[in-house]
Design an enzyme around this catalytic site. Structure first.
Site, PDB file in Angstrom:
ATOM      1  N   ARG A 186      22.062  23.610 -40.051  1.00  8.72           N
ATOM      2  CA  ARG A 186      22.497  22.824 -38.891  1.00  8.72           C
ATOM      3  C   ARG A 186      23.596  23.559 -38.139  1.00  8.72           C
ATOM      4  O   ARG A 186      23.687  23.500 -36.924  1.00  8.72           O
ATOM      5  CB  ARG A 186      23.033  21.467 -39.355  1.00  8.72           C
ATOM      6  CG  ARG A 186      21.963  20.436 -39.487  1.00  8.72           C
ATOM      7  CD  ARG A 186      22.535  19.107 -39.953  1.00  8.72           C
ATOM      8  NE  ARG A 186      21.481  18.266 -40.498  1.00  8.72           N
ATOM      9  CZ  ARG A 186      20.753  17.428 -39.768  1.00  8.72           C
ATOM     10  NH1 ARG A 186      20.961  17.314 -38.487  1.00  8.72           N
ATOM     11  NH2 ARG A 186      19.818  16.701 -40.326  1.00  8.72           N
ATOM     12  N   GLY A 215      15.789  23.787 -18.810  1.00  9.55           N
ATOM     13  CA  GLY A 215      14.942  23.849 -20.001  1.00  9.55           C
ATOM     14  C   GLY A 215      13.581  23.311 -19.590  1.00  9.55           C
ATOM     15  O   GLY A 215      13.485  22.177 -19.098  1.00  9.55           O
ATOM     16  N   ILE A 267      20.000  16.309 -23.492  1.00  7.94           N
ATOM     17  CA  ILE A 267      19.060  15.910 -24.554  1.00  7.94           C
ATOM     18  C   ILE A 267      19.132  16.886 -25.731  1.00  7.94           C
ATOM     19  O   ILE A 267      18.737  16.573 -26.854  1.00  7.94           O
ATOM     20  CB  ILE A 267      17.603  15.844 -24.014  1.00  7.94           C
ATOM     21  CG1 ILE A 267      17.514  14.925 -22.787  1.00  7.94           C
ATOM     22  CG2 ILE A 267      16.642  15.373 -25.093  1.00  7.94           C
ATOM     23  CD1 ILE A 267      16.099  14.721 -22.251  1.00  7.94           C
ATOM     24  N   ASN A 286      19.866  18.976 -28.927  1.00  7.06           N
ATOM     25  CA  ASN A 286      20.478  18.626 -30.223  1.00  7.06           C
ATOM     26  C   ASN A 286      21.357  19.738 -30.778  1.00  7.06           C
ATOM     27  O   ASN A 286      21.149  20.890 -30.410  1.00  7.06           O
ATOM     28  CB  ASN A 286      19.366  18.326 -31.224  1.00  7.06           C
ATOM     29  CG  ASN A 286      18.920  16.873 -31.134  1.00  7.06           C
ATOM     30  OD1 ASN A 286      19.742  15.984 -30.975  1.00  7.06           O
ATOM     31  ND2 ASN A 286      17.631  16.650 -31.220  1.00  7.06           N
ATOM     32  N   ILE A 343       9.824  18.956 -23.659  1.00  8.28           N
ATOM     33  CA  ILE A 343      10.426  17.780 -23.004  1.00  8.28           C
ATOM     34  C   ILE A 343      10.562  18.043 -21.501  1.00  8.28           C
ATOM     35  O   ILE A 343      10.262  17.172 -20.675  1.00  8.28           O
ATOM     36  CB  ILE A 343      11.795  17.420 -23.618  1.00  8.28           C
ATOM     37  CG1 ILE A 343      11.646  17.089 -25.108  1.00  8.28           C
ATOM     38  CG2 ILE A 343      12.417  16.229 -22.886  1.00  8.28           C
ATOM     39  CD1 ILE A 343      12.941  16.735 -25.832  1.00  8.28           C
ATOM     40  N   HIS A 371      23.478  10.341 -32.931  1.00  5.41           N
ATOM     41  CA  HIS A 371      22.032  10.519 -33.019  1.00  5.41           C
ATOM     42  C   HIS A 371      21.711  11.277 -34.306  1.00  5.41           C
ATOM     43  O   HIS A 371      21.571  12.477 -34.315  1.00  5.41           O
ATOM     44  CB  HIS A 371      21.568  11.314 -31.791  1.00  5.41           C
ATOM     45  CG  HIS A 371      20.093  11.458 -31.687  1.00  5.41           C
ATOM     46  ND1 HIS A 371      19.222  10.399 -31.816  1.00  5.41           N
ATOM     47  CD2 HIS A 371      19.320  12.537 -31.430  1.00  5.41           C
ATOM     48  CE1 HIS A 371      17.989  10.836 -31.652  1.00  5.41           C
ATOM     49  NE2 HIS A 371      18.017  12.130 -31.421  1.00  5.41           N
ATOM     50  N   ASN A 414      23.004  26.671 -29.919  1.00  7.84           N
ATOM     51  CA  ASN A 414      22.903  25.756 -28.784  1.00  7.84           C
ATOM     52  C   ASN A 414      24.243  25.549 -28.072  1.00  7.84           C
ATOM     53  O   ASN A 414      24.281  25.258 -26.873  1.00  7.84           O
ATOM     54  CB  ASN A 414      22.274  24.425 -29.217  1.00  7.84           C
ATOM     55  CG  ASN A 414      20.761  24.567 -29.406  1.00  7.84           C
ATOM     56  OD1 ASN A 414      20.194  25.595 -29.033  1.00  7.84           O
ATOM     57  ND2 ASN A 414      20.124  23.563 -29.971  1.00  7.84           N
TER      58      ASN A 414
HETATM   59  N1  APR Z   1      18.915  28.634 -20.874  1.00  9.10           N
HETATM   60  C1  APR Z   1      17.855  27.947 -20.401  1.00  9.10           C
HETATM   61  N2  APR Z   1      16.796  27.597 -21.140  1.00  9.10           N
HETATM   62  C2  APR Z   1      16.799  27.991 -22.416  1.00  9.10           C
HETATM   63  C3  APR Z   1      17.877  28.712 -22.999  1.00  9.10           C
HETATM   64  C4  APR Z   1      18.964  29.044 -22.161  1.00  9.10           C
HETATM   65  N3  APR Z   1      20.002  29.734 -22.622  1.00  9.10           N
HETATM   66  N4  APR Z   1      17.586  28.942 -24.304  1.00  9.10           N
HETATM   67  C5  APR Z   1      16.383  28.383 -24.543  1.00  9.10           C
HETATM   68  N5  APR Z   1      15.912  27.806 -23.406  1.00  9.10           N
HETATM   69  C6  APR Z   1      14.637  27.107 -23.183  1.00  9.10           C
HETATM   70  C7  APR Z   1      13.469  27.690 -23.954  1.00  9.10           C
HETATM   71  O1  APR Z   1      12.962  28.837 -23.310  1.00  9.10           O
HETATM   72  C8  APR Z   1      12.494  26.513 -23.966  1.00  9.10           C
HETATM   73  O2  APR Z   1      11.569  26.576 -22.897  1.00  9.10           O
HETATM   74  O3  APR Z   1      14.730  25.772 -23.629  1.00  9.10           O
HETATM   75  C9  APR Z   1      13.398  25.291 -23.782  1.00  9.10           C
HETATM   76  C10 APR Z   1      13.364  24.333 -24.959  1.00  9.10           C
HETATM   77  O4  APR Z   1      12.088  23.827 -25.048  1.00  9.10           O
HETATM   78  P1  APR Z   1      11.349  23.487 -26.435  1.00  9.10           P
HETATM   79  O5  APR Z   1      11.642  24.562 -27.414  1.00  9.10           O
HETATM   80  O6  APR Z   1       9.923  23.174 -26.100  1.00  9.10           O
HETATM   81  O7  APR Z   1      12.121  22.196 -26.944  1.00  9.10           O
HETATM   82  P2  APR Z   1      11.890  20.658 -26.546  1.00  9.10           P
HETATM   83  O8  APR Z   1      10.881  20.052 -27.449  1.00  9.10           O
HETATM   84  O9  APR Z   1      11.691  20.547 -25.085  1.00  9.10           O
HETATM   85  O10 APR Z   1      13.316  20.060 -26.970  1.00  9.10           O
HETATM   86  C11 APR Z   1      14.498  20.489 -26.339  1.00  9.10           C
HETATM   87  O11 APR Z   1      15.730  18.550 -26.991  1.00  9.10           O
HETATM   88  O12 APR Z   1      15.310  16.842 -28.516  1.00  9.10           O
HETATM   89  C12 APR Z   1      15.972  18.037 -28.296  1.00  9.10           C
HETATM   90  O13 APR Z   1      16.067  18.993 -30.491  1.00  9.10           O
HETATM   91  C13 APR Z   1      15.477  19.099 -29.225  1.00  9.10           C
HETATM   92  O14 APR Z   1      17.282  20.568 -28.703  1.00  9.10           O
HETATM   93  C14 APR Z   1      15.902  20.334 -28.494  1.00  9.10           C
HETATM   94  C15 APR Z   1      15.722  19.946 -27.016  1.00  9.10           C
END
Ligand code: APR
Length: 320
Positions: free
Chosen positions: A89, A10, A119, A121, A14, A176, A96
């Protein structure tokens, strides 16, 4: 000695912040993975270009194939989608959960010896599912929530007392969510427990209650301000503290979502408890003696987590 390899599954807000912090702290080489093409590659190149200025040595690479994480010592998982308007939710959980299935398979194949920090959620349910999907030993798979929730608690307390954040120690356990359990009795300023500070007249019970409430809603407060996303600086810093304790065998005592097998009277449950993190992963689960009120709050929080894992089981019965 070769540098550690840290895989970030990811590469969103984050993930990118994690890569930057890991570089600045010289914790190892970083592989950013994401399904979005170009995102991990772009972030890796941008952060690598900051290294001559900051003076850190680390290789940063962006990939869209799980083969890129091969042999990682640590995997930090933020892959997934955030909750969008109109999404329940349960909708979020279902999406996820499928992401955890893919991530678990990738880790199982390419990084079976890694220490995994989740990390994504809803945290306690996702880390529980990720451990099962990956097949890794439970002590090698943990969830990051307590360090973040406790950091929020510590900050608000330091502001209330007008003292350094370094001198405030605080503990937030349980799941959490809004039912998390900030432990007032075990939180201190320079070793003085909060109830004593109330007796000393340094604060009031009402002010502490308000701080506990703000801590519980800490994530929502940031979402409300940002409007288009959720927190990322403090979550990334918290996960890096956990990774560092593992990689350097520091044996820090940190509140993490850990796999319980009998401790706290729970089985096959992931929930936030204090643990020792060292080279063996979760080396010890610290069992705190709760008073009646704390026990009731912890049980309520565990119930909320069970609701989420039950929902996961309905979607993927094989997780049982
Ligand atoms: N495989 C790999 N990466 C993925 C997949 C997958 N199947 N599905 C989505 N992603 C990637 C997205 O492309 C994105 O770049 O996961 C990333 C998530 O990044 P953000 O949307 O920017 O989220 P972020 O703020 O980093 O938070 C990530 O942490 O705190 C928790 O609730 C929050 O679940 C969320 C996670």
């Amino acid at each position: 000695m070769a540098r550690n390899k840290i895989a970030l599954i990811g590469s969103g807000m984050i993930g990118g912040t994690l890569a930057h912090l890991i570089g600045l702290k010289e914790l190892g080489d970083v592989v950013l993975f994401d399904i979005a093409e170009g995102t991990p590659q772009g972030k890796a190149l941008d952060i690598a270009q900051s290294s001559p200025v900051e003076g850190f040595d680390a290789k940063l690479k962006g990939v869209n194939e799980y083969a890129g994480i091969e042999g990682a010592d640590v995997c930090i998982v933020t892959a997934g989608v955030p909750r969008k308007p109109g999404m329940s939710r349960d909708d979020l959980l279902g999406i996820n959960l499928r992401v955890m299935e893919q991530v678990g398979a990738g880790i199982k194949k390419y990084a079976p010896n890694a220490f995994v920090i989740c990390i994504t959620n809803p945290l306690d349910a996702m880390v529980w599912a990720l451990q099962k999907f990956s097949g890794l030993a439970p002590e090698k798979v943990v969830g990051m929530a307590g360090v973040l929730d406790s950091a929020r608690f510590r900050l608000f307390l330091a502001e209330e007392f007008g003292v350094s954040v370094e001198d405030v120690s605080a503990m937030t356990l349980g799941g959490h969510g809004d039912d998390m359990v900030p432990l007032i009795r075990y939180s201190t300023v320079a070793g003085i427990p909060l109830p004593d500070l109330v007796k000393m007249g340094w604060t009031t019970q009402e002010k502490l209650d308000a701080i506990v409430e703000r801590t519980r809603k800490g994530g929502g407060e940031i979402v409300g301000l940002l409007k288009t996303g959720s927190a990322y600086y403090a979550p990334a810093a918290s996960a890096v503290a956990m990774a560092e304790s593992y990689l350097k065998d520091k044996k820090r005592v940190l509140p993490c979502a850990a796999h319980l097998s009998g401790q706290y009277g729970l089985n096959d449950t992931y929930v936030g408890v204090p643990v020792v993190i060292g080279a063996g992963g979760v080396e010890k689960i610290v069992e705190i003696a709760f008073n009646k009120d704390e026990q009731a709050m912890f049980e309520k929080s565990v119930q909320a987590v069970s609701g989420l894992t039950d929902a996961c089981l309905k979607i993927v019965p094989a997780l049982a």
